[in-house]
Motif scaffolding. Structure first.
Motif, PDB file in Angstrom:
ATOM      1  N   ASP A 119     -75.660 -22.269  -2.877  1.00 16.50           N
ATOM      2  CA  ASP A 119     -76.173 -20.933  -2.636  1.00 16.50           C
ATOM      3  C   ASP A 119     -76.958 -20.467  -3.863  1.00 16.50           C
ATOM      4  O   ASP A 119     -76.454 -20.460  -4.979  1.00 16.50           O
ATOM      5  CB  ASP A 119     -74.998 -19.995  -2.360  1.00 16.50           C
ATOM      6  N   MET A 120     -78.210 -20.007  -3.658  1.00 11.15           N
ATOM      7  CA  MET A 120     -79.063 -19.635  -4.784  1.00 11.15           C
ATOM      8  C   MET A 120     -78.537 -18.415  -5.527  1.00 11.15           C
ATOM      9  O   MET A 120     -78.724 -18.282  -6.727  1.00 11.15           O
ATOM     10  CB  MET A 120     -80.495 -19.364  -4.280  1.00 11.15           C
ATOM     11  N   SER A 121     -77.872 -17.497  -4.787  1.00  7.54           N
ATOM     12  CA  SER A 121     -77.308 -16.324  -5.455  1.00  7.54           C
ATOM     13  C   SER A 121     -76.221 -16.726  -6.435  1.00  7.54           C
ATOM     14  O   SER A 121     -76.048 -16.128  -7.491  1.00  7.54           O
ATOM     15  CB  SER A 121     -76.751 -15.342  -4.421  1.00  7.54           C
ATOM     16  N   LYS A 122     -75.456 -17.755  -6.095  1.00 10.66           N
ATOM     17  CA  LYS A 122     -74.426 -18.253  -7.006  1.00 10.66           C
ATOM     18  C   LYS A 122     -75.037 -19.072  -8.138  1.00 10.66           C
ATOM     19  O   LYS A 122     -74.527 -19.096  -9.255  1.00 10.66           O
ATOM     20  CB  LYS A 122     -73.410 -19.088  -6.237  1.00 10.66           C
ATOM     21  N   CYS A 123     -76.154 -19.737  -7.846  1.00  8.61           N
ATOM     22  CA  CYS A 123     -76.808 -20.546  -8.880  1.00  8.61           C
ATOM     23  C   CYS A 123     -77.365 -19.678 -10.004  1.00  8.61           C
ATOM     24  O   CYS A 123     -77.555 -20.148 -11.119  1.00  8.61           O
ATOM     25  CB  CYS A 123     -77.935 -21.367  -8.269  1.00  8.61           C
ATOM     26  N   ALA A 124     -77.635 -18.388  -9.694  1.00  6.54           N
ATOM     27  CA  ALA A 124     -78.159 -17.498 -10.726  1.00  6.54           C
ATOM     28  C   ALA A 124     -77.146 -17.305 -11.842  1.00  6.54           C
ATOM     29  O   ALA A 124     -77.518 -17.052 -12.989  1.00  6.54           O
ATOM     30  CB  ALA A 124     -78.524 -16.153 -10.107  1.00  6.54           C
ATOM     31  N   PHE A 125     -75.871 -17.434 -11.519  1.00  7.12           N
ATOM     32  CA  PHE A 125     -74.816 -17.244 -12.515  1.00  7.12           C
ATOM     33  C   PHE A 125     -74.209 -18.592 -12.907  1.00  7.12           C
ATOM     34  O   PHE A 125     -73.007 -18.787 -12.845  1.00  7.12           O
ATOM     35  CB  PHE A 125     -73.746 -16.302 -11.959  1.00  7.12           C
ATOM     36  N   ARG A 126     -75.083 -19.507 -13.291  1.00 11.81           N
ATOM     37  CA  ARG A 126     -74.648 -20.866 -13.623  1.00 11.81           C
ATOM     38  C   ARG A 126     -74.590 -21.086 -15.130  1.00 11.81           C
ATOM     39  O   ARG A 126     -74.478 -22.223 -15.580  1.00 11.81           O
ATOM     40  CB  ARG A 126     -75.582 -21.887 -12.982  1.00 11.81           C
ATOM     41  N   PHE A 127     -74.681 -19.996 -15.905  1.00  6.82           N
ATOM     42  CA  PHE A 127     -74.703 -20.129 -17.362  1.00  6.82           C
ATOM     43  C   PHE A 127     -73.349 -19.736 -17.949  1.00  6.82           C
ATOM     44  O   PHE A 127     -72.536 -19.068 -17.307  1.00  6.82           O
ATOM     45  CB  PHE A 127     -75.812 -19.262 -17.975  1.00  6.82           C
ATOM     46  N   CYS A 128     -73.142 -20.159 -19.165  1.00  8.04           N
ATOM     47  CA  CYS A 128     -71.859 -19.932 -19.836  1.00  8.04           C
ATOM     48  C   CYS A 128     -72.134 -19.735 -21.327  1.00  8.04           C
ATOM     49  O   CYS A 128     -72.918 -20.477 -21.926  1.00  8.04           O
ATOM     50  CB  CYS A 128     -70.940 -21.126 -19.603  1.00  8.04           C
ATOM     51  N   VAL A 129     -71.514 -18.715 -21.919  1.00  6.48           N
ATOM     52  CA  VAL A 129     -71.638 -18.457 -23.354  1.00  6.48           C
ATOM     53  C   VAL A 129     -70.369 -18.980 -24.030  1.00  6.48           C
ATOM     54  O   VAL A 129     -69.260 -18.606 -23.651  1.00  6.48           O
ATOM     55  CB  VAL A 129     -71.827 -16.966 -23.647  1.00  6.48           C
ATOM     56  N   CYS A 130     -70.544 -19.863 -25.002  1.00 10.30           N
ATOM     57  CA  CYS A 130     -69.410 -20.532 -25.656  1.00 10.30           C
ATOM     58  C   CYS A 130     -69.502 -20.350 -27.167  1.00 10.30           C
ATOM     59  O   CYS A 130     -70.561 -20.054 -27.726  1.00 10.30           O
ATOM     60  CB  CYS A 130     -69.398 -22.028 -25.332  1.00 10.30           C
ATOM     61  N   ALA A 131     -68.364 -20.569 -27.821  1.00  5.58           N
ATOM     62  CA  ALA A 131     -68.295 -20.525 -29.288  1.00  5.58           C
ATOM     63  C   ALA A 131     -67.412 -21.673 -29.769  1.00  5.58           C
ATOM     64  O   ALA A 131     -66.480 -22.084 -29.076  1.00  5.58           O
ATOM     65  CB  ALA A 131     -67.744 -19.185 -29.762  1.00  5.58           C
ATOM     66  N   ARG A 132     -67.740 -22.156 -30.962  1.00  6.72           N
ATOM     67  CA  ARG A 132     -66.983 -23.282 -31.494  1.00  6.72           C
ATOM     68  C   ARG A 132     -67.041 -23.230 -33.011  1.00  6.72           C
ATOM     69  O   ARG A 132     -68.127 -23.123 -33.599  1.00  6.72           O
ATOM     70  CB  ARG A 132     -67.579 -24.592 -30.982  1.00  6.72           C
ATOM     71  N   ALA A 133     -65.878 -23.276 -33.643  1.00  8.63           N
ATOM     72  CA  ALA A 133     -65.832 -23.266 -35.116  1.00  8.63           C
ATOM     73  C   ALA A 133     -66.364 -24.583 -35.662  1.00  8.63           C
ATOM     74  O   ALA A 133     -66.107 -25.650 -35.100  1.00  8.63           O
ATOM     75  CB  ALA A 133     -64.402 -23.032 -35.589  1.00  8.63           C
ATOM     76  N   LEU A 134     -67.125 -24.504 -36.735  1.00  6.49           N
ATOM     77  CA  LEU A 134     -67.672 -25.691 -37.381  1.00  6.49           C
ATOM     78  C   LEU A 134     -67.253 -25.676 -38.838  1.00  6.49           C
ATOM     79  O   LEU A 134     -67.619 -24.778 -39.591  1.00  6.49           O
ATOM     80  CB  LEU A 134     -69.198 -25.715 -37.257  1.00  6.49           C
ATOM     81  N   GLU A 135     -66.430 -26.633 -39.225  1.00  5.50           N
ATOM     82  CA  GLU A 135     -65.887 -26.689 -40.578  1.00  5.50           C
ATOM     83  C   GLU A 135     -66.526 -27.840 -41.344  1.00  5.50           C
ATOM     84  O   GLU A 135     -66.499 -28.986 -40.893  1.00  5.50           O
ATOM     85  CB  GLU A 135     -64.366 -26.876 -40.532  1.00  5.50           C
ATOM     86  N   VAL A 136     -67.102 -27.500 -42.485  1.00  2.65           N
ATOM     87  CA  VAL A 136     -67.722 -28.505 -43.354  1.00  2.65           C
ATOM     88  C   VAL A 136     -66.813 -28.683 -44.561  1.00  2.65           C
ATOM     89  O   VAL A 136     -66.597 -27.743 -45.338  1.00  2.65           O
ATOM     90  CB  VAL A 136     -69.125 -28.071 -43.794  1.00  2.65           C
ATOM     91  N   GLY A 137     -66.247 -29.861 -44.713  1.00  7.69           N
ATOM     92  CA  GLY A 137     -65.333 -30.141 -45.817  1.00  7.69           C
ATOM     93  C   GLY A 137     -65.707 -31.404 -46.551  1.00  7.69           C
ATOM     94  O   GLY A 137     -66.729 -32.046 -46.273  1.00  7.69           O
ATOM     95  N   GLU A 138     -64.879 -31.776 -47.501  1.00  9.21           N
ATOM     96  CA  GLU A 138     -65.149 -32.985 -48.284  1.00  9.21           C
ATOM     97  C   GLU A 138     -65.024 -34.243 -47.446  1.00  9.21           C
ATOM     98  O   GLU A 138     -65.664 -35.251 -47.706  1.00  9.21           O
ATOM     99  CB  GLU A 138     -64.172 -33.056 -49.471  1.00  9.21           C
ATOM    100  N   GLN A 139     -64.166 -34.192 -46.414  1.00  7.33           N
ATOM    101  CA  GLN A 139     -63.985 -35.368 -45.558  1.00  7.33           C
ATOM    102  C   GLN A 139     -65.033 -35.452 -44.446  1.00  7.33           C
ATOM    103  O   GLN A 139     -65.017 -36.400 -43.662  1.00  7.33           O
ATOM    104  CB  GLN A 139     -62.588 -35.347 -44.914  1.00  7.33           C
ATOM    105  N   GLY A 140     -65.892 -34.457 -44.343  1.00  5.84           N
ATOM    106  CA  GLY A 140     -66.910 -34.486 -43.297  1.00  5.84           C
ATOM    107  C   GLY A 140     -66.958 -33.180 -42.535  1.00  5.84           C
ATOM    108  O   GLY A 140     -66.516 -32.132 -43.025  1.00  5.84           O
ATOM    109  N   VAL A 141     -67.499 -33.260 -41.333  1.00 12.97           N
ATOM    110  CA  VAL A 141     -67.693 -32.073 -40.500  1.00 12.97           C
ATOM    111  C   VAL A 141     -66.771 -32.177 -39.295  1.00 12.97           C
ATOM    112  O   VAL A 141     -66.663 -33.240 -38.676  1.00 12.97           O
ATOM    113  CB  VAL A 141     -69.163 -31.955 -40.042  1.00 12.97           C
ATOM    114  N   ARG A 142     -66.130 -31.050 -38.960  1.00 13.62           N
ATOM    115  CA  ARG A 142     -65.207 -31.054 -37.825  1.00 13.62           C
ATOM    116  C   ARG A 142     -65.497 -29.867 -36.932  1.00 13.62           C
ATOM    117  O   ARG A 142     -65.701 -28.746 -37.401  1.00 13.62           O
ATOM    118  CB  ARG A 142     -63.760 -30.994 -38.321  1.00 13.62           C
ATOM    119  N   LEU A 143     -65.533 -30.124 -35.629  1.00 15.34           N
ATOM    120  CA  LEU A 143     -65.728 -29.061 -34.642  1.00 15.34           C
ATOM    121  C   LEU A 143     -64.384 -28.615 -34.101  1.00 15.34           C
ATOM    122  O   LEU A 143     -63.520 -29.431 -33.782  1.00 15.34           O
ATOM    123  CB  LEU A 143     -66.602 -29.541 -33.479  1.00 15.34           C
ATOM    124  N   GLY A 144     -64.202 -27.286 -33.965  1.00 17.46           N
ATOM    125  CA  GLY A 144     -62.990 -26.758 -33.364  1.00 17.46           C
ATOM    126  C   GLY A 144     -63.063 -26.816 -31.852  1.00 17.46           C
ATOM    127  O   GLY A 144     -64.003 -27.349 -31.258  1.00 17.46           O
TER     128      GLY A 144
END
Length: 784
Positions: free
Chosen positions: A155-180
């Motif tokens: 259904d095209m009306s439902k397809c209009a709401f096919r997006f999603c807003v997300c967040a993810r912590a990104l930690e940069v340390g001595e051992q490398g980079v890690r995503l939450g």
């Protein structure tokens, strides 16, 4: 405004190539500088046959490996260049390249080594997800991704709401980079452009979005887990806290506001950017520049010249300290974004420019062009102690607004029409008098018509006051910091006094809001002076303000006049000043205003301030807006509730005291306010009886509580109330409890005896007859 060349690009590695790329004017590009100003990144969205690419250039010709990435459509494109702070070394940073399919490359620059790829990460969880917008907020990445539906014929009306807003912590340390872990901020939503300020994220509807969802902005507050829904032009603001992940659904978020939002016009947004203060800068297609604050309020700043903006015409915005710089069609506009004052306009000879971060110079603008990097610095304003022709122009501008508000005609009145004279003579006369006075001040006397001369003699005192006020304003602008406070005190007192003698319209109220926000202490002292607030010999607060001043203080403009745009009425402004500088006086001030209201308006009058929202509620609203709430605020809330003497407010205060377990004060309030009315007495006693049935905290005060029992309450009424409020026990009741906190008949016995022994209402009605010495009446004499 002085122009100075900072760099001719020769101090950059491969500077000649950077100049060559900038000279290719037909290619759309994006330029971004690193936080330390030592690197420039150029993102070219080239057209065939040239490939799109991102290239990094280092300043001072630092040796090392270069960074250059290109891609061939239909390969996933680059959607974000983000500089993130690295906690490993203070002041260091890393570069994140975010691609359309979610792949994220983390790069780091090391001196003498060059650019190094630290790690490649997958931002999205789904393989079919497509990132459309990304930003960095603190130590997290926030992005809007498209999640295509699984079915081919969805259904095209439902397809209009096919997006999603997300967040993810990104930690940069001595051992490398890690995503939450992935945090779903908003799902089943339309497409949004995400723009981050230091503590908030703005969600701006995409240009190709549906009309129904492009009528409002969303502001996400990560620390509070809260969304602000705002339609700035309509003055609509609504906050909603997300208590669970199920509430992050877009439809549920708008559930309570859909009907109202559907009535608004779509947002008019041509360009958007985030200011350094954390607000969202917006440029409309009509050329109007405004700022939306993180709380959802909007403030107009400036109107650009040139009329409506075409869809493809680029507008660049950036704040430098208190300056807003805007480039449109080769013209640089410089505006004081705090006051909206136009500072300067500069026609640029450069074909294309890009804003850069100013290192160490807050109030200077840095621009990158094909020939180098230039800095625009601002000269200090000239001595403005002498009023100029602009004051005469202000007369016509103010007259335009005044006559336009009162005109029934749809045609727009302009300054040029007023200057020609004709229908409206007042502004022409006033301008002539003002010009004459100004020229006299400058030793250039001019002749004045006889009819004007009479009016001048009448207005001489007002003109002197006005001229001294303008002189005082100029002193504030030019004075050193050590003297500003003394000038401001005098200036604010004059301005507050002047406005309280004028009509309290939308413009004056907005001006008062800015005065109270900019000079809170001076505004507080001016308010005390205008209202003549002081304590008498008994320590009570008294005010000797005139009725006209009281009416201005209590004026509560309609929402359509003020809008929910963060503009507080004068009563709320004064209450906020009391809370800040003299909180103990606030309840007395509210009581004073109530006394004035009761003497000026009837209790149920809709014209009076009490006919809309009671004054104590307006004061409580100011108290609720404080950032931190402590014990002193609980005490203030109690005082405000009790000073109103309204039954609902007294009961609310009683419940607050019960919640705080201040039983001594509970009984004192009950004894004091039970005398106001029989109905309030009954409500207070039933409240105390309900508390007595649940715990033993009131037992020490029963000898003071039982006398409050209303006459109409019977023993059965009391027992019914007690039974209704007995605490529910999880265990089977036992005849003798070891806890010793159960209610017993012995505790109720004094009250029941008092009620039973008290004469009933019917007994009192017939008491005179029953106590008569001639009862029963003697029998009539018999007739023999």
């Amino acid at each position: 405004m002085k122009l100075r060349q900072v760099s001719d690009l020769s101090d950059f590695s491969r500077g000649h190539w950077l100049r060559e790329l900038l000279c290719r004017g037909e290619e759309p590009r994006h330029v971004q500088s690193s936080p330390d100003g030592q690197h420039l990144l150029l993102l070219q969205k080239s057209r065939p046959p040239t490939l799109p690419r991102v290239v990094a250039f280092q300043r001072h010709s630092i040796a090392g490996a270069d960074l250059e990435r290109s891609w061939q459509p239909p390969q996933p494109a680059l959607v974000g260049l983000l500089f993130l702070q690295s906690p490993v070394v203070l002041g260091s940073w890393v570069l994140a390249l975010v691609w359309e399919h979610g792949r994220t490359e983390i790069w780091h620059f090391v001196v003498a080594v060059g650019w190094q790829l630290l790690q490649t990460l997958e931002l999205c969880q789904g393989a079919r997800a497509r990132v459309v917008s990304v930003c960095s907020q603190g130590a997290s990445l926030v992005w809007c991704e498209e999640r295509p539906p699984l079915g081919a014929h969805s259904d095209m009306s439902k397809c209009a709401f096919r997006f999603c807003v997300c967040a993810r912590a990104l930690e940069v340390g001595e051992q490398g980079v890690r995503l939450g872990a992935v945090r779903i901020v908003l799902h089943n939503s339309p497409e949004y452009q995400v723009l981050a300020s230091p503590q908030h994220v703005f969600l701006v509807p995409a240009a190709a979005g549906f009309a129904t969802t492009s009528k409002f902005l969303l502001i996400w507050h990560p620390e509070k887990a809260e969304f602000t829904i705002t339609a700035p032009s309509a003055g609509f603001i609504h906050n909603k806290v997300l208590r669970s992940s199920s509430e992050s659904d877009f439809r549920k978020l708008l559930l309570g506001s859909v009907g109202l939002l559907s009535c608004f016009a779509p947002l008019d947004i041509h360009t958007s950017a985030v200011s350094k203060s954390g607000g969202l800068l917006l440029v409309s297609t009509k050329g109007s520049v405004s700022i939306v604050e993180p709380d959802g309020t909007q403030r107009h700043i400036f109107d650009l010249e040139g009329g409506p903006l075409a869809q493809g015409s680029p507008v660049q915005l950036k704040t430098f300290g208190s300056i807003l710089a805007c480039v449109l069609a080769g013209v640089l506009y410089v505006i004081d974004w705090n006051s909206g004052r136009f500072v300067e306009k500069e026609v640029l000879s450069m074909k294309e420019v890009h804003f850069l971060e100013s290192q160490g110079e807050e109030d200077s603008i840095q621009l990158l062009s094909q020939t180098g990097i230039y800095s625009f610095s601002f000269s200090k304003p000239e001595d403005s102690s002498r009023p100029g022709p602009c004051l005469v122009e202000m007369v016509f501008e103010e007259a335009c607004r005044y006559y336009q508000r009162r005109s029934l005609s749809s045609s727009k009145l302009t300054v040029e029409k007023l200057k020609k004279g004709g229908t409206f003579q007042a502004p022409v006369v006033l301008a002539a008098i003002l010009q004459h006075s100004l020229h006299q001040k400058q030793k250039q006397a001019r002749s004045l018509q006889d009819t004007y001369a009479k009016l001048l003699s009448t207005m001489s005192l007002e003109l002197q006051s006005y001229m001294s006020l303008e002189l005082l304003k100029a002193c504030v602008v030019c004075a050193p910091e050590s003297e500003v406070e003394s000038y401001c005190k005098e200036l604010v007192e004059q301005e507050v006094s002047r406005i309280l003698q004028s009509d309290m319209d939308k413009d004056n109220l907005a001006y008062l809001n800015s005065v109270f926000a900019s000079f809170p202490k001076a505004a507080w002292k001016a308010t005390r002076s205008c209202l003549q607030l002081q304590q008498n010999g008994d320590g009570l607060l008294v005010a000797r303000a005139t009725p006209e001043v009281w009416k201005k203080v209590l004026c509560q403009p309609q929402l359509e006049e003020v809008g929910q745009n963060g503009m507080a009425p004068l009563f709320e402004l004064i209450c906020a000043s009391f809370l800040r500088f003299k909180p103990k006086w606030l309840p007395s001030f509210v009581e004073l205003t109530q006394q004035y209201v009761s003497s000026s308006w009837s209790y149920s009058s809709k014209e009076g301030p009490e006919g809309r929202v009671p004054l104590y509620k307006r004061a409580l609203g100011v108290l609720a807006r404080k950032n931190k709430h402590g014990e002193a605020d609980d005490e203030m809330e109690l005082e405000l509730l009790l000073c109103s003497k309204r039954p609902k407010a007294v009961l609310q205060a009683l419940h607050l005291l019960i919640r705080l377990k201040q039983w001594q004060r509970v009984v004192e309030v009950a004894e004091k306010f039970s005398k106001l009315s029989p109905l309030l007495n009954k409500e207070i006693f039933i409240t105390l009886l309900a508390e007595f049935a649940q715990h033993r905290e009131l037992d020490p005060y029963l000898d003071r509580v039982w006398p409050l029992c209303p006459a109409e309450l019977s023993a059965s009424d009391i027992l019914t109330t007690v039974l209704q409020h007995l605490p529910h026990s999880q265990e089977d009741p036992v005849p003798f409890s070891s806890e010793g906190n159960q209610l017993t008949v012995g505790l109720l016995k004094p009250l029941l005896q008092r009620v039973v022994q008290r004469p009933s209402v019917q007994d009192e009605m017939y008491s005179d007859t029953l106590q008569s010495t001639t009862f029963p009446p003697p029998a009539p004499p018999r007739e023999h």
